[in-house]
Motif scaffolding. Structure first.
Motif, PDB file in Angstrom:
ATOM      1  N   LYS A 290      15.754  -3.511   3.007  1.00  0.00           N
ATOM      2  CA  LYS A 290      15.164  -2.188   3.228  1.00  0.00           C
ATOM      3  C   LYS A 290      13.868  -2.264   4.064  1.00  0.00           C
ATOM      4  O   LYS A 290      13.250  -1.243   4.344  1.00  0.00           O
ATOM      5  CB  LYS A 290      14.849  -1.517   1.883  1.00  0.00           C
ATOM      6  N   ASP A 291      13.445  -3.476   4.396  1.00  0.00           N
ATOM      7  CA  ASP A 291      12.261  -3.625   5.255  1.00  0.00           C
ATOM      8  C   ASP A 291      12.698  -3.418   6.699  1.00  0.00           C
ATOM      9  O   ASP A 291      13.438  -4.233   7.254  1.00  0.00           O
ATOM     10  CB  ASP A 291      11.677  -5.036   5.117  1.00  0.00           C
TER      11      ASP A 291
ATOM     12  N   GLU B 230      12.715   6.956   5.077  1.00  0.00           N
ATOM     13  CA  GLU B 230      11.947   6.607   3.882  1.00  0.00           C
ATOM     14  C   GLU B 230      12.558   7.232   2.624  1.00  0.00           C
ATOM     15  O   GLU B 230      12.554   6.625   1.561  1.00  0.00           O
ATOM     16  CB  GLU B 230      10.473   6.996   4.063  1.00  0.00           C
TER      17      GLU B 230
ATOM     18  N   TYR C 179      14.220   3.184   2.744  1.00  0.00           N
ATOM     19  CA  TYR C 179      13.746   2.182   3.706  1.00  0.00           C
ATOM     20  C   TYR C 179      12.220   2.165   3.742  1.00  0.00           C
ATOM     21  O   TYR C 179      11.575   3.198   3.580  1.00  0.00           O
ATOM     22  CB  TYR C 179      14.294   2.475   5.107  1.00  0.00           C
ATOM     23  N   ARG C 180      11.662   0.988   3.954  1.00  0.00           N
ATOM     24  CA  ARG C 180      10.208   0.845   4.139  1.00  0.00           C
ATOM     25  C   ARG C 180       9.948   0.530   5.603  1.00  0.00           C
ATOM     26  O   ARG C 180      10.379  -0.527   6.101  1.00  0.00           O
ATOM     27  CB  ARG C 180       9.682  -0.280   3.247  1.00  0.00           C
TER      28      ARG C 180
ATOM     29  N   VAL D  50       7.986  -0.939   7.981  1.00  0.00           N
ATOM     30  CA  VAL D  50       6.917  -1.931   7.970  1.00  0.00           C
ATOM     31  C   VAL D  50       6.230  -1.984   9.343  1.00  0.00           C
ATOM     32  O   VAL D  50       5.029  -2.207   9.442  1.00  0.00           O
ATOM     33  CB  VAL D  50       7.479  -3.311   7.564  1.00  0.00           C
TER      34      VAL D  50
ATOM     35  N   ASN E 289       4.860   9.531   8.575  1.00  0.00           N
ATOM     36  CA  ASN E 289       5.768   8.421   8.262  1.00  0.00           C
ATOM     37  C   ASN E 289       5.825   7.419   9.411  1.00  0.00           C
ATOM     38  O   ASN E 289       6.896   6.952   9.810  1.00  0.00           O
ATOM     39  CB  ASN E 289       7.185   8.960   7.963  1.00  0.00           C
TER      40      ASN E 289
ATOM     41  N   GLY F 118       4.854   4.422   9.666  1.00  0.00           N
ATOM     42  CA  GLY F 118       5.034   3.005   9.365  1.00  0.00           C
ATOM     43  C   GLY F 118       3.704   2.354   9.047  1.00  0.00           C
ATOM     44  O   GLY F 118       2.646   2.896   9.385  1.00  0.00           O
ATOM     45  N   ASN F 119       3.768   1.188   8.415  1.00  0.00           N
ATOM     46  CA  ASN F 119       2.535   0.515   7.972  1.00  0.00           C
ATOM     47  C   ASN F 119       1.648   0.102   9.141  1.00  0.00           C
ATOM     48  O   ASN F 119       0.429   0.077   9.031  1.00  0.00           O
ATOM     49  CB  ASN F 119       2.879  -0.726   7.150  1.00  0.00           C
TER      50      ASN F 119
END
Lengths: 264, 264
Positions: free
Chosen positions: A111-112, A227, A231-232, A234, A248, A250-251
């Motif tokens: 999920k990354d 998301e 899903y993450r 990243v 959203n 992403g990191n």
């Protein structure tokens, strides 16, 4: 003789300096654009500091909502894109992205994900733009779509390298593009033919759902759906600020250079 | 004779091209840094494309959380800052800001504000950094504070021009700086002595309230207070991404160049 050598040496410096030295290892399968120099020796090889400032202004999101590259910057932008600096600038971004990706401990449940934009991120339209003034000409949807429909866009070498490294780290890749659903098949074909063979999904812009919506709205909404589905996000990489602004996102986000066009 | 002229002309090109030509109208009241060229004529005047890419990566917020300028980029960064390109790059940002400001219809109740950061936005610490490796040396709080306490930092000319133009358009100016409360008086004195004479307020970082907090947190919180007090942040300009990220960032933000340090 010494003088002649010196002159030659100086000329060489100038040519490299201004990105006129074509990178033969560019990885792009098109014939080299016949660079049009404004004049002979004598001072006009100097890139306009103002074109350099314009490009920086675009990359740092100070200059926004522009329609075309300033006419006087056509040679500058062309030389930049066909020279070493564009590759080096892209590499600085993708190396930073990889450094970040490598530092993480992924959950490892598939999920990354890392979101890739397509145009000028995964696939390069430089062969098209080299024939259309490197962004100086007004956008011509018909001509551009004909080019896309050929399905022959080369990969951006640095992005392809990042993509392969991310796969090895265990990321799943999601392509999220503003290309319409009608171009989904040819885009899948194009991506695969240049080496983007393994990915979770390719999201194209649904003409009904997102009719008239900006890229920021469309891409934010699709990332939100990802998301919601667990899903993450990243990482997220694109050439437009609209790829990495909104919600959203992403990191961490990465902005590849693109002095050819602006999408809001 | 012709050859000599040509050589001179070419040398001139190289020097201008690499930003070694010092801008005597730089508006900065410090003695010119003795540029250390790595070698004589013959190819080493070429700036490393990698330093140029590093700088672009910093400006576009791809390279973050860096501690010091890469050692090998000291000359490059020094030449950039003391040459024409830094001024040109700043001008491209402030001209865009002015174009935006001019396009607006202000309410005219004195609540339309433009937020200015101070260091490397309103006041320049280039005289200090020229003596400290242009960001290559690790940050030295004692030495830097001694410099700040002199109160002799010059204005950034393009920002001062923008400031004056914004006042004429009817904006109120708010300075929002990470400088601590202990430096408020000298900062007020410094601002006024270089021409920033009229403004709504100067907000400094309260050492108790924001002890250990990042610039993003502190500045977002102070901007929120401004909005709660009825001010409308129409524009916001700084040299750090932490000046323009977070919440309550303002209707439009502008990022001035700063390849010397990074504040999160």
């Amino acid at each position: 003789m010494k003088l002649v050598t010196l002159i030659f040496s100086l000329s060489t410096i100038i040519i490299s300096c201004h990105g006129l030295a074509l990178d033969l290892d560019h990885g792009l399968s098109f014939s080299i654009f016949p660079l049009r120099l404004k004049s002979g020796l004598g001072g006009h090889y100097i890139p306009e500091t103002s074109c350099s400032s314009w490009r920086l202004g675009v990359e740092a999101h100070n200059i926004i909502d522009w329609k075309t590259v300033p006419q006087e910057c056509e040679d500058y932008v062309g030389n930049y894109l066909l020279g070493k600096q564009y590759r080096e600038d892209s590499k600085a971004v993708t190396e930073e992205a990889y450094k970040y990706a490598k530092s993480l401990n992924l959950v490892g449940d598939g999920k990354d994900i890392w979101v890739f934009d397509i145009d000028e991120t995964s696939l390069s339209n430089l062969p098209y733009y080299a024939d259309h003034g490197f962004g100086v000409e007004k956008y011509n949807a018909t001509a551009f779509n004909e080019w896309v429909d050929l399905g022959t866009a080369p990969a951006l070498p640095e992005s392809l390298k990042l993509y392969k490294r991310l796969l090895r780290l265990g990321f799943n890749i999601v392509f999220l593009t503003g290309r319409p659903d009608s171009q989904k098949d040819i885009t899948l074909h194009n991506l695969k033919s240049v080496g983007f063979t393994t990915f979770q999904t390719l999201i194209v812009k649904d003409s009904t759902e997102y009719n008239g919506k900006t890229a920021v709205t469309y891409k934010s909404s699709e990332r939100k759906k990802l998301e919601k589905n667990g899903y993450r996000i990243v990482g997220n990489i694109g050439d437009q600020w609209s790829d990495i602004l909104g919600t959203n996102t992403g990191n961490r986000t990465f902005k590849l250079p693109d002095p050819m066009y602006y999408i809001s």
